[in-house]
Design an enzyme around this catalytic site. Structure first.
Site, PDB file in Angstrom:
ATOM      1  N   PHE A  17       0.812  -1.226   0.000  1.00 19.03           N
ATOM      2  CA  PHE A  17       0.000   0.000   0.000  1.00 19.03           C
ATOM      3  C   PHE A  17       0.840   1.268   0.000  1.00 19.03           C
ATOM      4  CE2 PHE A  17       0.935  -0.202   4.527  1.00 19.03           C
ATOM      5  CZ  PHE A  17       1.066   1.134   4.868  1.00 19.03           C
TER       6      PHE A  17
ATOM      7  N   LYS B 197      -1.926  -7.553  -8.689  1.00 19.12           N
ATOM      8  CA  LYS B 197      -2.884  -7.367  -7.596  1.00 19.12           C
ATOM      9  C   LYS B 197      -2.355  -6.223  -6.750  1.00 19.12           C
ATOM     10  CE  LYS B 197      -3.352  -8.565  -3.323  1.00 19.12           C
ATOM     11  NZ  LYS B 197      -4.006  -7.351  -2.850  1.00 19.12           N
TER      12      LYS B 197
ATOM     13  N   GLU C 115      -5.233  -3.600  -1.764  1.00 20.29           N
ATOM     14  CA  GLU C 115      -6.678  -3.332  -1.721  1.00 20.29           C
ATOM     15  C   GLU C 115      -6.959  -2.010  -1.006  1.00 20.29           C
ATOM     16  OE1 GLU C 115      -5.061  -5.602  -0.146  1.00 20.29           O
ATOM     17  OE2 GLU C 115      -5.714  -5.777   1.949  1.00 20.29           O
TER      18      GLU C 115
ATOM     19  N   CYS D 293       9.771   1.369   3.470  1.00 16.79           N
ATOM     20  CA  CYS D 293      10.693   0.332   3.923  1.00 16.79           C
ATOM     21  C   CYS D 293      12.101   0.871   4.038  1.00 16.79           C
ATOM     22  CB  CYS D 293      10.635  -0.879   3.002  1.00 16.79           C
ATOM     23  SG  CYS D 293      11.009  -0.455   1.313  1.00 16.79           S
TER      24      CYS D 293
ATOM     25  N   GLU E 105       9.038  -4.268  13.268  1.00 19.63           N
ATOM     26  CA  GLU E 105       9.012  -3.140  12.345  1.00 19.63           C
ATOM     27  C   GLU E 105       7.876  -2.216  12.764  1.00 19.63           C
ATOM     28  OE1 GLU E 105       9.216  -2.520   7.491  1.00 19.63           O
ATOM     29  OE2 GLU E 105       8.231  -4.271   8.300  1.00 19.63           O
TER      30      GLU E 105
END
Lengths: 534, 511
Positions: free
Chosen positions: B179, B203, B206, B310, B410
């Site tokens: 995302f 994909k 979402e 990240c 994380e």
């Protein structure tokens, strides 16, 4: 024509014109003055300027011999100004990030793509080739601009860490400085585009002297490059003939010269430029042989031969100007002549034209004299295009398709580059004989074999001493991710045009070896302690 | 659409065409839905299972994202498989032209893309702008395919024998994206994959698929044939589906550790190529001789994008006397303006979901419980006008130790954990003991310290006075150790190699 087949093969009909709206109407008038005798401008430091010279060269439309424009022989002061502008621009341009330079090439690509027809029209007007050939000229140049967009991968240096304790080495490819290009009349868009986009994207600046016979397309490219956001002075255009060439060879600020043109000029520039300590790459004359094996696909081969020999009126350094028929293949010559006869000769802008005029009346005279010399030395003229009449264009420099048969290597028409719509044919008994003929010719630009046999093709590609080989491809001009690798008498220099070699030509290596002693690595303790020599 | 987006869409910067696009794949009914993109068409899913997509700044429902049905997913694979037959035989020059066109169209539409990202993901306009710019650079890199994709050749390897190799496409490839970079990550995958001759199924997350749908429209406009790229939506089912489908030959994944390991194991077991970029814990080492701007850079790299990248510098290691600069870090951090991403003064937007906010706040509390000191607490910020948004302000924990839960996990939020050590060796030891190897940075003026650090630290992407050392796309994204699974990284030469297989031809033609 075969050249068109090659072009269309390479773009597969995927030409989506999604491009910025460039003000097309502004291009043409701005660099031609509107006076009754229009002049071609210089392009110096981002501006189109009128030359102060008293010496002008009339530029004629090859189809009509009407004067289209007058091209100045730049004065010494103007040429010096161009180099000074390039030198000044180099200071900031060479420090502009590689990503920004690449962005300008992306924009330039887009603008050219949007204006291909306009460029082609100018090429046909000044150079004479058909509109379709002219579009091919632009497309092949455009592909080099696209190639220059790969600079972020192409210009990568090398590195090796820990070559010794605490020691690393890396190399950068850095620009050279001011570079210069001298281009011939036959590809007025493509050849300038072989040079300045790659040179500039690597961080160099440029001075270009286009052919005085058709500088219009180059001027339009300057306008487009300006539009793409190129800073002033990064590329400059001077005009002229011998004096401009000498100037480029001798000016100490010019670090590298790219040349495409005749043998005499190419050797001269290579020698004079090299003597002055410059890098020089020089593409010169050619005599390209097509070998027709008896097992070739007859239909396709004859069509390809006709296209490659007569396309662009034979005025390309990769024209297939010599056909070597092996064994029984010679029986196809009458049919070849018939196909050549059907080609329509007309002014380049006429829609039915298959081939246009040659560049100048002098050129026409030279070609016709070479045909006559062949006949005098015993060749058979199976198709004679010398006295062709082209309605409406009676004053044009037209030579129709001409086929000379039973030519031998000793004849003058074989020894010299004809650079016109003339196909000389030789007949030999074996492939070895054909290879022998080609390897004894002093040029090594291109050659092609037509065969259906893999072993024959392999033997030919291995044994032939020519830099660009086509297997059933009549005009094997490499796409720009490869280099234009003509060899022997066709090329002087170490690095060929475009491809990786092109990047190498326009860059020098800087190798950094660094040592950072581990014990000097600061830590808090070292930082607060009294300085100690270690 | 938020007001900023509406303004942009009405501005002259945007093509007429793209004004229509935004409305085309989000239907205009009261409950707008996100479409699927299959075989060149935007289609409404027939599913009864929908995921609500909320604006992170307001928690208002913006769109409903379908969980694609099995037959829709199969249709997508079939369409990619069919398209592969012609696309893989289309000349490399023609494929490159499509990417050139796509680049041009995308470049003209960076602002609407950024606006869409802000609306769905929450990041600030500034950050969204930077994202689409980086994304564009990856598209530009794919234009280099004619050089990158070259095979090799050697003539005369034996009598009458030559060898050469081609780089051939794999077939249908698939991508599962995270995302946090809704355009950049899909574009790490799609352009390089398709320019090499593959076809693709994506994909997207979402939580923010909107920007991807805009990219699809642009690809189509660029002349991409139907079926070459397809988009399916959903959560777990499509992931498993793509891992298991025998026609999918390669999987690119960017996301969480759990997702990445699952895809890597399941995909590999099924004989696919997999590249998987996962979690990270990036450390910034501040040496006592660090430049005066270093702390500012650290603040930007720690809190930018609300810490949801990240490559976020979420751990600051102060070496020796450098610890005296911790108050400066706190002072600078306090000045950061927290607001909805589309507000012009926003420097820090919301995190992506209420669940995410809750997770981050819990981890911060665990740090406090385990002995860390909270010197800046952003857990309850007041953002006027956006009281329902998932906001967390800049948060700083000091005295963090490697055994604390907040360090081991994380955080993926706007939290900087501060550690202090005596020497550079100790800092390197801390970093090398951490399971992740995505990125790390040293701030110093000393050439020797920088050289020692870059050589001894076991992390794949290193910055020397560069706070977020994401490599430009001519290089690869070379996170290592726990941050990456696979043989070939994303982007650069490795990215091209991932999407191609080598076909080697040895031929013998007797003289």
């Amino acid at each position: 024509m075969a050249s068109h087949e090659l072009f269309s093969m390479q773009c597969d009909g995927h030409h989506h014109q999604i491009v910025s709206q460039v003000r097309k109407d502004v291009f043409l008038p701005r660099f031609y003055a509107s006076a009754s005798t229009p002049t071609t401008k210089l392009f110096i430091n981002g501006k189109f300027v009128e030359s102060k010279t008293k010496e002008w060269i009339d530029l004629h439309n090859p189809a009509t011999n009407e004067v289209v424009t007058r091209v100045p022989q730049s004065t010494q002061a103007e040429m010096e100004e161009a180099v000074a502008a390039a030198k000044e621009a180099f200071r900031s341009w060479s420090k502009t990030s590689i990503l920004s330079r690449q962005q300008i090439m992306f924009k330039f690509q887009n603008i050219i793509k949007d204006n291909m027809k306009l460029l082609a029209k100018n090429i046909t007007l000044e150079q004479g080739k058909t509109l379709m050939d002219a579009e091919g000229d632009v497309l092949r140049g455009l592909q080099v601009v696209e190639h220059s967009c790969s600079v972020t991968s192409l210009q990568l240096g090398e590195s090796l860490s820990s070559i010794a304790k605490d020691m690393d080495a890396m190399s950068y490819r850095i620009p050279i400085g001011v570079c210069a290009g001298i281009t011939p009349f036959n590809f007025p868009a493509m050849i300038p585009l072989w040079m300045f986009p790659l040179a500039l994207v690597c961080g160099n600046t440029y001075v270009i002297k286009p052919s005085e016979r058709d500088p219009g397309a180059c001027m339009m490219l300057m306008e487009m490059f300006n539009e793409a956001g190129a800073p002033k002075g990064v590329v400059n255009v001077i005009h002229g003939a011998h004096d401009a060439v000498n100037f480029i060879c001798d000016n100490p600020e010019i670090k590298a010269i790219s040349f495409v043109g005749s043998d005499t000029a190419g050797k001269y520039i290579y020698e004079r430029g090299s003597k002055n300590g410059k890098r020089v790459q020089s593409n010169m004359g050619a005599k390209n042989h097509g070998v027709i094996m008896p097992d070739a696909n007859k239909e396709q081969t004859l069509n390809q031969l006709v296209g490659a020999a007569f396309g662009a009126a034979g005025q390309r350094c990769m024209a297939l100007s010599t056909a070597v028929f092996v064994g029984e293949a010679k029986n196809w010559i009458p049919e070849l002549v018939e196909r050549a006869r059907k080609l329509k000769v007309n002014a380049g802008h006429e829609p039915d034209a298959d081939l246009g005029p040659v560049i100048s009346p002098q050129s026409k005279k030279r070609i016709e004299a070479l045909i006559q010399s062949g006949i005098n030395e015993g060749a058979k003229c199976l198709l004679d295009g010398r006295n062709i009449t082209v309605p409406k264009y009676e004053k044009g420099n037209f030579v129709g398709p001409t086929v000379l048969a039973d030519v031998t290597p000793k004849m003058q028409c074989y020894q010299e580059e004809i650079f016109g719509p003339v196909l000389v044919t030789l007949s030999v008994d074996t492939l070895d004989d054909a290879i022998n003929v080609i390897n004894n010719n002093r040029y090594g630009n291109g050659t092609a074999i037509f065969t259906t046999n893999g072993a024959t093709a392999r033997k030919f590609t291995q044994d032939i001493d020519v830099g660009q080989v086509g297997v059933n491809v009549p005009i094997p001009v490499p796409l720009p991710m490869f280099s234009f690798t003509g060899s022997r008498g066709s090329f002087l220099g170490d690095n060929n045009f475009y491809g990786k070699a092109g990047i190498n030509f326009y860059t020098q290596l800087k190798t950094v070896t660094s040592m950072w002693r581990e014990q000097d690595a600061t830590d808090s303790k070292a930082h607060v302690a009294m300085p100690v020599m270690r | 659409m938020n007001s900023q987006l509406t303004k942009i869409m009405n501005s002259k910067l945007v093509d007429l065409k793209f004004r229509q696009i935004l409305t085309r794949y989000a239907s205009t009914s009261s409950v707008p839905t996100t479409k699927l993109f299959i075989n060149g068409k935007f289609v409404e899913s027939k599913t009864s299972d929908w995921v609500e997509l909320r604006n992170p700044a307001t928690n208002e429902v913006i769109s409903k994202v379908p969980k694609s049905t099995r037959s829709e997913m199969q249709e997508a694979v079939q369409s990619a498989k069919d398209a592969f037959k012609t696309w893989s035989h289309t000349s490399i020059m023609a494929r490159q032209q499509v990417i050139f066109n796509f680049r041009e169209i995308m470049k003209k539409n960076l602002k609407p893309l950024a606006a869409k990202i802000t609306e769905e993901e929450g990041k600030t306009w500034g950050n969204a702008d930077k994202e689409v710019f980086r994304a564009l650079q990856i598209v530009e890199h794919a234009c280099s395919i004619t050089t990158l994709g070259m095979g090799e050749s050697l003539a005369g390897i034996a009598k009458d024998m030559d060898a050469f190799s081609f780089r051939a496409p794999l077939g249908v490839c698939a991508g599962i994206s995270a995302f946090n970079f809704p355009t950049m990550i899909p574009l790490w995958m799609i352009p390089m994959s398709i320019v090499c001759g593959n076809t693709f199924i994506l994909k997207p997350s979402e939580r923010d698929p909107g920007a991807v749908m805009m990219l699809m429209e642009m690809l189509q406009e660029a002349g991409l044939p139907n079926g070459v790229v397809n988009v399916i939506h959903g959560t777990f089912e499509p992931v498993t589906f793509l891992c298991d489908h025998p026609d999918v030959k390669a999987l690119s994944f960017v996301g969480s550790d759990a997702g990445g390991k699952y895809v890597y194991e399941r995909g590999c077991k099924n004989g696919k190529r997999v590249q998987s970029n996962m979690g990270a814990k990036c450390h910034g080492v501040i040496m006592p001789d660090a430049d005066e701007k270093s702390i500012g850079q650290l603040v930007g790299a720690g809190f930018g994008m609300a810490g949801q990248k990240c490559m976020t510098l979420c751990v600051a290691i102060f070496v020796g006397e450098a610890k005296n600069r911790i108050p400066e870090l706190v002072e600078l951090s306090k000045k950061i303006k927290v607001n909805a991403g589309h507000e012009t003064d926003a420097q820090l937007g919301p995190v992506v979901s209420p669940e995410s906010k809750e997770r981050i706040c819990k981890l911060v509390q665990s740090g406090i419980d385990e002995g860390a000191k909270i010197v800046l607490d952003g857990r309850n910020p007041v953002v006027p006008g956006y009281e329902k948004g998932n906001f967390i302000g800049p948060t700083i924990l000091t005295g963090v130790k490697p055994n604390m839960t907040c360090y081991k996990k994380e955080l993926f939020g706007p939290v900087i954990e501060v550690m202090t050590v005596d020497t550079l060796d100790e800092a390197i030891k801390v970093i090398n003991s951490n399971p992740y190897g995505n990125g790390t940075v040293i701030f110093t003026k000393s050439g020797s310290a920088a050289r020692k650090f870059t050589h001894e630290v076991d992390v794949g992407q290193i910055g020397v006075n560069v706070p977020v050392p994401i490599p430009l796309p001519m290089f690869s994204f070379t996170g290592s150790r726990g941050s990456f699974l696979g043989d070939l990284n994303f982007t650069g030469k490795a990215g091209m190699e991932f999407y191609t297989q080598i076909k080697t031809v040895t031929q013998h033609w007797r003289d």
